[in-house]
Every structure is written in C-alpha cells, then in structure tokens.
Design an enzyme around this catalytic site. Sequence first.
Site, short mmCIF file in Angstrom:
data_model
loop_
_atom_site.label_atom_id
_atom_site.label_comp_id
_atom_site.label_asym_id
_atom_site.label_seq_id
_atom_site.Cartn_x
_atom_site.Cartn_y
_atom_site.Cartn_z
N ASP A 36 42.20 39.31 46.07
CA ASP A 36 41.89 38.40 44.96
C ASP A 36 43.02 38.48 43.93
OD1 ASP A 36 40.77 36.76 43.08
OD2 ASP A 36 39.02 38.01 42.71
N GLU A 37 43.84 37.46 43.93
CA GLU A 37 45.00 37.35 43.04
C GLU A 37 45.83 38.64 43.02
OE1 GLU A 37 44.27 35.58 39.26
OE2 GLU A 37 42.96 34.04 40.11
N PRO A 38 46.34 39.04 44.18
CA PRO A 38 47.06 40.30 44.27
C PRO A 38 48.38 40.34 43.52
CG PRO A 38 47.30 39.10 46.32
CD PRO A 38 46.30 38.35 45.48
N THR A 39 48.91 39.19 43.14
CA THR A 39 50.18 39.20 42.42
C THR A 39 50.02 39.01 40.92
OG1 THR A 39 50.52 36.83 42.75
CG2 THR A 39 51.43 38.32 44.43
N ILE A 67 43.08 34.95 47.78
CA ILE A 67 42.55 34.11 46.71
C ILE A 67 43.61 34.00 45.62
CG2 ILE A 67 40.72 33.87 44.99
CD1 ILE A 67 39.07 35.78 46.94
#
Length: 134
Positions: A36-39, A67
């Site tokens: 979930d929005e790893p960056t 995601i």
Amino acid sequence: MQEYLNKEAYDLSMGQKQRITIAGILSIKPKYIVMDEPTAMLDPEGKQEIKKIVEDLKKQGYTIVYITNVIGEIFFSDRVLLLENGKIEKQFHTKDILNNTDFLRKKGMIIPKTIELVEKLKKEGNEIDFKDLV
C-alpha cells in the site's frame, strides 16, 4: 539488509524501513504480497530501489497487489484496477493505458506529460507502441 541488524528502527530512513518490511514479509514465503503506497515519503533514489525490488519479485513469480495513487507507478504492472467506493470501477491491461486516458482524467488523475506527448503524436498519425514508453 544485514548491515541494519543491530540498528534501532528510529535510526533508519523510510527507505530502509520499507526494505526491512519487505524482507520480513518475504521470510514467511507468501504467495501474494500487498503493498500500500510503498514509495510514499521516499526520495527519488528510494522510489527506484522499491521499484527494482518489485520488479525482481515479479520475476521470481510473486503476485503483487500494488496500491498507489501515483499514475507513474503503474507502468511496471501487468493490470490496472481502478477502485471507487470499494468497488472495481474499471480494469485494463497497463499496455492499454493510452486507450483509457480520458476515463482517468474524468476521475481526476493527472496524466504524465510523457503520456500526453504520446497521445499527441498518435493523433498526428505516428505509430507508437506502449513498450516504447516503459
């Protein structure tokens, strides 16, 4: 990640924490990985490192649910699912993004300048393959 073994979590950067989290997940050998929005909150170098990790995991056969609300991060995916109110509103193969930009714009997504340029070139009669973009 051995070099971080004896470090305190508060001494680690966000990118280091992300990589350690991924390593922990891999230690249980899952079939699927949800990111979930790893960056989020990473610098450009950290974002590239996470992208490389995801690409390597895909090559190893992992199924990854990624995601994001950053459209530029979908290009290494195979398929895109757009959710609204918890339901799939639209899905398409990533290579078909050029056929879906109007829909994405209607949903308020910002189309990357490179995609806008490709759209313009295609309208002018130039043949461009999606593979050329990635």
